[in-house]
Design a protein around this motif. Structure first.
Motif, mmCIF file in Angstrom:
data_model
loop_
_atom_site.group_PDB
_atom_site.id
_atom_site.type_symbol
_atom_site.label_atom_id
_atom_site.label_comp_id
_atom_site.label_asym_id
_atom_site.label_seq_id
_atom_site.Cartn_x
_atom_site.Cartn_y
_atom_site.Cartn_z
ATOM 1 N N SER A 1 1.003 -1.098 -0.198
ATOM 2 C CA SER A 1 -0.071 -0.306 -0.098
ATOM 3 C C SER A 1 0.436 0.858 -0.005
ATOM 4 O O SER A 1 1.799 1.667 0.414
ATOM 5 C CB SER A 1 -0.834 0.302 1.751
ATOM 6 N N ILE A 2 -0.112 2.855 0.146
ATOM 7 C CA ILE A 2 1.233 3.755 -0.257
ATOM 8 C C ILE A 2 1.586 4.352 1.358
ATOM 9 O O ILE A 2 2.562 4.257 1.464
ATOM 10 C CB ILE A 2 0.047 4.837 -1.014
ATOM 11 N N ALA A 3 0.607 3.760 2.658
ATOM 12 C CA ALA A 3 1.092 4.028 3.386
ATOM 13 C C ALA A 3 2.058 2.883 3.664
ATOM 14 O O ALA A 3 3.962 2.875 4.492
ATOM 15 C CB ALA A 3 -0.030 3.787 3.833
ATOM 16 N N GLU A 4 2.385 2.327 3.911
ATOM 17 C CA GLU A 4 3.481 0.701 3.756
ATOM 18 C C GLU A 4 4.691 1.296 2.927
ATOM 19 O O GLU A 4 6.093 1.379 3.694
ATOM 20 C CB GLU A 4 3.154 -0.230 3.319
ATOM 21 N N ASN A 5 4.844 1.750 1.490
ATOM 22 C CA ASN A 5 5.918 2.783 0.975
ATOM 23 C C ASN A 5 6.187 3.794 1.661
ATOM 24 O O ASN A 5 7.684 3.967 1.476
ATOM 25 C CB ASN A 5 5.893 2.880 -0.707
ATOM 26 N N TRP A 6 5.698 4.963 2.013
ATOM 27 C CA TRP A 6 5.857 6.251 2.359
ATOM 28 C C TRP A 6 6.562 5.368 4.180
ATOM 29 O O TRP A 6 7.448 6.081 4.852
ATOM 30 C CB TRP A 6 4.704 6.966 2.917
ATOM 31 N N LEU A 7 5.889 4.667 4.726
ATOM 32 C CA LEU A 7 6.697 4.085 6.330
ATOM 33 C C LEU A 7 7.938 3.669 5.744
ATOM 34 O O LEU A 7 8.603 4.363 6.765
ATOM 35 C CB LEU A 7 6.084 3.368 6.372
ATOM 36 N N ARG A 8 8.525 2.955 5.215
ATOM 37 C CA ARG A 8 9.819 2.923 4.723
ATOM 38 C C ARG A 8 10.744 3.069 4.442
ATOM 39 O O ARG A 8 11.943 3.977 4.933
ATOM 40 C CB ARG A 8 10.004 1.638 3.476
ATOM 41 N N ARG A 9 9.982 4.905 3.592
ATOM 42 C CA ARG A 9 10.835 5.533 3.274
ATOM 43 C C ARG A 9 11.456 6.971 4.287
ATOM 44 O O ARG A 9 12.332 7.802 4.017
ATOM 45 C CB ARG A 9 10.390 6.236 2.312
ATOM 46 N N LEU A 10 9.795 6.975 5.104
ATOM 47 C CA LEU A 10 10.438 8.141 5.588
ATOM 48 C C LEU A 10 10.127 8.008 7.162
ATOM 49 O O LEU A 10 10.454 9.346 8.070
ATOM 50 C CB LEU A 10 8.752 9.340 6.006
ATOM 51 N N THR A 11 10.595 6.643 7.756
ATOM 52 C CA THR A 11 10.537 6.884 9.077
ATOM 53 C C THR A 11 11.789 5.816 9.072
ATOM 54 O O THR A 11 12.216 5.436 8.870
ATOM 55 C CB THR A 11 9.004 5.887 9.720
ATOM 56 N N LEU A 12 11.675 5.734 10.322
ATOM 57 C CA LEU A 12 13.266 4.948 11.095
ATOM 58 C C LEU A 12 12.886 3.266 11.013
ATOM 59 O O LEU A 12 13.440 2.648 12.178
ATOM 60 C CB LEU A 12 14.390 5.294 11.834
ATOM 61 N N SER A 25 -3.095 -4.604 10.631
ATOM 62 C CA SER A 25 -4.223 -4.371 9.757
ATOM 63 C C SER A 25 -4.894 -5.230 8.146
ATOM 64 O O SER A 25 -5.815 -5.054 7.933
ATOM 65 C CB SER A 25 -3.127 -2.923 8.619
ATOM 66 N N ILE A 26 -4.580 -6.283 8.605
ATOM 67 C CA ILE A 26 -5.165 -7.155 7.614
ATOM 68 C C ILE A 26 -5.834 -7.540 7.970
ATOM 69 O O ILE A 26 -7.601 -7.704 7.967
ATOM 70 C CB ILE A 26 -4.260 -8.378 6.843
ATOM 71 N N SER A 27 -5.903 -7.285 9.310
ATOM 72 C CA SER A 27 -6.416 -8.337 10.660
ATOM 73 C C SER A 27 -7.968 -7.699 11.015
ATOM 74 O O SER A 27 -8.689 -7.566 11.757
ATOM 75 C CB SER A 27 -6.420 -9.002 11.588
ATOM 76 N N SER A 28 -7.412 -6.099 11.165
ATOM 77 C CA SER A 28 -7.694 -5.040 12.043
ATOM 78 C C SER A 28 -7.994 -3.824 10.823
ATOM 79 O O SER A 28 -6.794 -2.796 11.898
ATOM 80 C CB SER A 28 -7.514 -4.410 13.154
ATOM 81 N N PRO A 29 -8.739 -3.603 10.111
ATOM 82 C CA PRO A 29 -8.119 -2.047 9.515
ATOM 83 C C PRO A 29 -8.815 -0.855 9.355
ATOM 84 O O PRO A 29 -7.813 -0.096 9.234
ATOM 85 C CB PRO A 29 -8.502 -2.717 7.647
ATOM 86 N N GLU A 30 -9.675 -1.003 10.190
ATOM 87 C CA GLU A 30 -10.171 0.208 10.892
ATOM 88 C C GLU A 30 -9.343 0.654 12.082
ATOM 89 O O GLU A 30 -9.535 2.008 12.344
ATOM 90 C CB GLU A 30 -11.268 0.125 11.283
ATOM 91 N N SER A 31 -8.374 0.266 12.744
ATOM 92 C CA SER A 31 -7.124 0.538 13.407
ATOM 93 C C SER A 31 -6.490 1.153 12.605
ATOM 94 O O SER A 31 -5.957 1.741 13.497
ATOM 95 C CB SER A 31 -6.744 -0.353 14.629
ATOM 96 N N ARG A 32 -6.384 1.716 11.594
ATOM 97 C CA ARG A 32 -4.954 2.044 10.639
ATOM 98 C C ARG A 32 -3.417 1.844 11.050
ATOM 99 O O ARG A 32 -3.355 2.911 11.390
ATOM 100 C CB ARG A 32 -5.511 3.099 10.626
ATOM 101 N N PRO A 33 -3.346 0.411 11.748
ATOM 102 C CA PRO A 33 -1.758 0.560 12.602
ATOM 103 C C PRO A 33 -0.702 0.539 11.495
ATOM 104 O O PRO A 33 -0.193 1.838 12.182
ATOM 105 C CB PRO A 33 -1.911 -1.267 12.339
ATOM 106 N N VAL A 34 -1.035 0.900 10.522
ATOM 107 C CA VAL A 34 0.226 1.044 9.198
ATOM 108 C C VAL A 34 0.545 2.694 9.123
ATOM 109 O O VAL A 34 1.031 3.554 9.099
ATOM 110 C CB VAL A 34 0.020 0.419 8.306
ATOM 111 N N GLN A 35 -0.722 3.363 9.159
ATOM 112 C CA GLN A 35 -0.977 4.594 8.722
ATOM 113 C C GLN A 35 -0.847 5.471 10.931
ATOM 114 O O GLN A 35 -0.176 6.658 10.162
ATOM 115 C CB GLN A 35 -2.548 5.684 8.812
ATOM 116 N N ARG A 36 -0.544 4.932 11.602
ATOM 117 C CA ARG A 36 -0.334 5.279 12.673
ATOM 118 C C ARG A 36 1.257 5.093 13.350
ATOM 119 O O ARG A 36 1.077 5.886 13.962
ATOM 120 C CB ARG A 36 -1.238 4.338 14.103
ATOM 121 N N LEU A 37 1.839 3.910 12.737
ATOM 122 C CA LEU A 37 2.566 3.708 12.912
ATOM 123 C C LEU A 37 3.444 5.080 11.909
ATOM 124 O O LEU A 37 5.046 5.744 12.445
ATOM 125 C CB LEU A 37 3.368 2.271 12.458
#
Length: 100
Positions: A1-12, A25-37
């Motif tokens: 996903s886009i958020a996953e790509n940005w996560l790898r590029r913009l964070t440590l 996020s697969i089991s609970s997409p409504e909690s938006r764990p990738v976006q939160r991270l």
């Protein structure tokens, strides 16, 4: 996903943290764990860990769905949001529009 790509590029964030967020996020997409991270990682990078944790706590208070008592909610934003004390006498002699 886009958020996953940005996560790898913009964070440590570690790859393990990223993978855990993806799995969650697969089991609970409504909690938006990738976006939160992603948000936490960028905030930490730009403002430091302490400020990032503070922002996360405030967001949880506002949007987390849990209950906070009035003291928690007001102390969370003390000094950030203007406030004014109005006594009963002022309320009786002025309209709400005047007080605002």
């Amino acid at each position: 996903s886009i958020a996953e790509n940005w996560l790898r590029r913009l964070t440590l964030c570690s790859e393990k943290s990223i993978q855990n967020a993806i799995e969650e996020s697969i089991s609970s997409p409504e909690s938006r764990p990738v976006q939160r991270l992603l948000c936490q990682g960028v905030l930490e990078f730009v403002h430091g860990k302490e400020e990032a944790n503070s922002v996360e706590a405030k967001a949880e208070l506002l949007f987390g769905g849990g209950r906070a008592d009035g003291n928690q909610a007001t102390s969370c934003y003390a000094g950030m949001v203007p406030d004014t004390c109005v006594d009963a006498e002022q309320l009786e002699s002025h309209s709400l529009a005047d007080l605002l």
